[in-house]
Design an enzyme around this catalytic site. Structure first.
Site, short mmCIF file in Angstrom:
data_model
loop_
_atom_site.label_atom_id
_atom_site.label_comp_id
_atom_site.label_asym_id
_atom_site.label_seq_id
_atom_site.Cartn_x
_atom_site.Cartn_y
_atom_site.Cartn_z
N GLY A 94 -35.49 -11.95 -34.40
CA GLY A 94 -36.08 -10.70 -34.86
C GLY A 94 -35.34 -9.49 -34.35
O GLY A 94 -35.18 -8.50 -35.07
N THR A 95 -34.86 -9.56 -33.11
CA THR A 95 -34.08 -8.45 -32.55
C THR A 95 -32.80 -8.25 -33.34
O THR A 95 -32.42 -7.11 -33.65
CB THR A 95 -33.76 -8.72 -31.07
OG1 THR A 95 -34.97 -8.76 -30.32
CG2 THR A 95 -32.85 -7.65 -30.50
N GLN A 218 -45.43 -8.40 -35.41
CA GLN A 218 -46.77 -8.73 -34.92
C GLN A 218 -47.77 -9.00 -36.05
O GLN A 218 -48.79 -9.63 -35.81
CB GLN A 218 -47.30 -7.58 -34.05
CG GLN A 218 -46.58 -7.43 -32.72
CD GLN A 218 -46.78 -8.63 -31.81
OE1 GLN A 218 -47.80 -9.31 -31.87
NE2 GLN A 218 -45.81 -8.89 -30.96
N SER A 235 -40.00 -11.93 -36.80
CA SER A 235 -39.52 -12.99 -35.93
C SER A 235 -40.43 -14.20 -36.03
O SER A 235 -41.65 -14.08 -35.84
CB SER A 235 -39.45 -12.49 -34.48
OG SER A 235 -38.87 -13.45 -33.64
N ALA A 236 -39.86 -15.37 -36.30
CA ALA A 236 -40.66 -16.55 -36.61
C ALA A 236 -41.50 -17.04 -35.43
O ALA A 236 -42.61 -17.56 -35.63
CB ALA A 236 -39.75 -17.68 -37.09
N HIS A 237 -41.01 -16.89 -34.21
CA HIS A 237 -41.78 -17.45 -33.08
C HIS A 237 -43.08 -16.69 -32.84
O HIS A 237 -43.95 -17.16 -32.11
CB HIS A 237 -40.93 -17.47 -31.81
CG HIS A 237 -40.70 -16.14 -31.18
ND1 HIS A 237 -41.46 -15.66 -30.14
CD2 HIS A 237 -39.78 -15.18 -31.44
CE1 HIS A 237 -41.03 -14.47 -29.78
NE2 HIS A 237 -40.00 -14.15 -30.55
N CYS A 361 -46.20 -2.23 -12.93
CA CYS A 361 -46.24 -3.12 -11.78
C CYS A 361 -45.74 -4.53 -12.12
O CYS A 361 -45.58 -5.34 -11.24
CB CYS A 361 -47.66 -3.20 -11.23
SG CYS A 361 -48.27 -1.62 -10.63
#
Length: 552
Positions: A94-95, A218, A235-237, A361
């Site tokens: 996807g990136t 998403q 993105s497939a995952h 954090c």
């Protein structure tokens, strides 16, 4: 609302985990990061490993068989997206799809201008590409969001016409930058789940003649993206397909110049030999999850609503962030005052819950999440819960039962070691649920605080070093002598400055001012957010000096 047609997944067995796909020793509540292989993806992957190993560009029998599989996967994915098959390419991630989309669209429209318009809450892949564009001489305009993480379409449209502030007619590397060349907007936010007004923004972009790239990572597993968008990446995952497969859609008519060296595969948008078995599995799983979407949307939306409703009842000083209505069905994000996010995630993991955080954090950079920063909301003790399909009511109830004591335990660790002695008259000091105020724990805190006051000066020091003296100084705001106090929290990280502020605020009279010296970047979010939550007045910040007036 993200929904579609199809059949319900088989009933969830005891312990609330879907058959095979989500069965684990812990409750996996990090679906927004990644999902395990959907059963359909696994079946398709194994079958394609036997049938799809040859080069689909070849004309021999094995190559033709591979080409049939590749074309069928492309047609299936295009049908799920809502585009033509020849508009869709498969990429290594996807990136990669996002970077290729931005670089190709910007290069294709270089004569129009070199200004890129993005929202302030885009995925880091988009923002990193924007930074690279700036280094190359381009210009970038960021569209702000409201406290729910949503852009205003009218404001987005205004930035399409020109930047909010003059930037000159020519970028450092040359080229006109006043008008927008390309725009980018995510369909839904990855940290807080807020759904963006893509149809309205896409219509504004179409009217302005500016192509819009939609990051649909998403949301694509829930529904197609509507509106006249020009480019899309996913993105497939994220929907239960295999990792290493992305989707890139470039609509016909969009000026696009592939940034990579010329390659005959995938229209030059994804050079190299593609992973055919993974591509087949990605397309098959996308169709499968779409069939399951209506039932899962309604069920998970109800579970998330339960979490949002009960969190403030169960945990003191908690802020649920993101849009309560226009949101993904499975994501809820909240932040807790006086809590270290990394410690909270660790304890939840030990309790059997895998969750994530956008908090500073838990970041290797020790800076607040850019999403929370853009929203201007509390960043400390941040937790994102994203429920996978098949999550049971039992696991959600168990999470709600475990969370209060887990938060209390993390608060005790911090408030006994980081805070000065409490003033019982302070309405804002952490309650018994936020840390001990009596007994051995409070005595230990008092001893540490007394020891800290023996170290004078205000030189910077590391997080593990002794704290500087908390000098009581009048701030000259009309309260008279003793009406103000300065505490030095430099060298400490979130949420320590806020904890110490909460302990000290009761030591000044109403109308008095506390000046907090803090050099943690998260303080710029957390101190104003604390003031809003506790009914105190934030007067502003200059450098590392944060001024707070006691109002009650």
């Amino acid at each position: 609302m993200f929904s579609g047609g199809g059949a319900r997944r088989p009933e969830v067995p005891a312990r609330g985990r879907a058959p095979g796909r989500y069965r684990a020793a812990v409750a996996y509540f990090d679906a927004a990061s990644s999902l395990p292989l959907h059963p359909v993806a696994r079946q398709a992957l194994l079958a394609a490993l036997d049938e799809g190993w040859a080069d689909p560009a070849r004309t021999h029998r094995e190559g033709r068989r591979a080409r049939v599989l590749w074309d069928a996967a492309r047609e299936s994915a295009a049908d799920s997206v809502g585009c033509r098959p020849d508009e869709l390419s498969f990429t290594p991630s996807g990136t990669h799809a996002l970077h290729t989309a931005l670089a190709g669209a910007l290069a294709g429209r270089r004569r129009v201008g070199r200004r890129l318009v993005v929202s302030a809450v885009e995925h880091s892949a988009v923002l990193h590409a924007a930074e690279a564009h700036e280094r190359d001489g381009g210009a970038v305009s960021q569209v702000p969001v409201d406290e729910r993480g949503r852009v205003e379409p009218a404001r987005f449209a205004a930035l399409l016409r020109g930047p909010a502030e003059p930037v000159g007619d020519v970028a450092p590397g040359g080229g006109h930058v006043a008008g927008a060349a390309v725009a980018a907007l995510q369909s839904a936010n990855h940290e807080v789940g807020t759904v963006q007004p893509v149809p309205e923004v896409a219509a504004a972009c179409a009217e302005a003649g500016v192509p819009l790239l939609v990051d649909a990572a998403q949301s694509l597993g829930w529904a197609p993206v509507t509106g006249p968008w020009s480019l899309l990446a996913a993105s497939a995952h994220k929907w239960g397909g295999p990792p290493g497969v992305g989707l890139l859609v470039v609509r016909k008519g969009v000026r696009f110049a592939p940034p990579a060296p010329a390659d005959e595969r995938e229209s030059g948008r994804a050079p190299g030999f593609g992973n055919l078995p993974a591509v087949v599995a990605a397309a098959a799983s996308l169709r499968a999850v779409r069939a399951e979407a209506p039932a899962e949307d309604a069920r998970l939306r109800g579970l998330v609503a339960r979490i949002r409703r009960r969190l403030p009842e169960l945990v003191p000083d908690v802020r649920v962030v993101g849009d309560p209505e226009r949101r993904l069905p499975h994501v809820v994000t909240f932040s807790c005052l006086y809590v270290d996010g990394e410690a909270l995630l660790d304890r939840l993991s030990r309790a059997g819950f895998s969750v994530s955080s956008g908090s500073s954090c838990t970041s290797s950079t020790l800076t607040p999440s850019h999403v929370l920063r853009a929203m201007g909301v509390l960043s400390e003790g941040n937790v994102r819960v994203s429920l996978p399909p098949g999550t049971s009511e039992e696991d959600v109830e168990r999470f709600l039962a475990v969370l209060p004591e887990t938060v209390r335990g993390v608060r005790e660790l911090l408030t006994t070691g980081a805070a000065p002695t409490a003033d019982a008259s302070s309405p804002d000091a952490p309650s018994s649920d936020a840390g001990p105020t009596a007994g051995t724990g409070a005595g230990a805190a008092a001893e540490r605080a007394e020891a800290a006051t023996e170290v004078t000066g205000t030189a910077e020091h590391g997080p593990g070093a002794p704290e500087s003296e908390e000098s009581k100084e009048a701030e000259g705001d009309g309260g008279g002598a003793g009406s103000g106090r300065t505490l030095d929290a430099r060298g400490t990280l979130c949420p320590v400055p806020v904890i110490r502020l909460a302990r000290v605020i009761g030591e000044v009279p109403v109308g008095g001012v506390v000046t907090v010296l803090a050099d943690d970047e998260a303080a710029r979010l957390d101190i104003p957010a604390w003031c809003e939550m506790r009914g105190q007045r934030f007067l502003g910040v200059e450098g590392t000096r944060f001024r707070v007036r006691r109002e009650r």
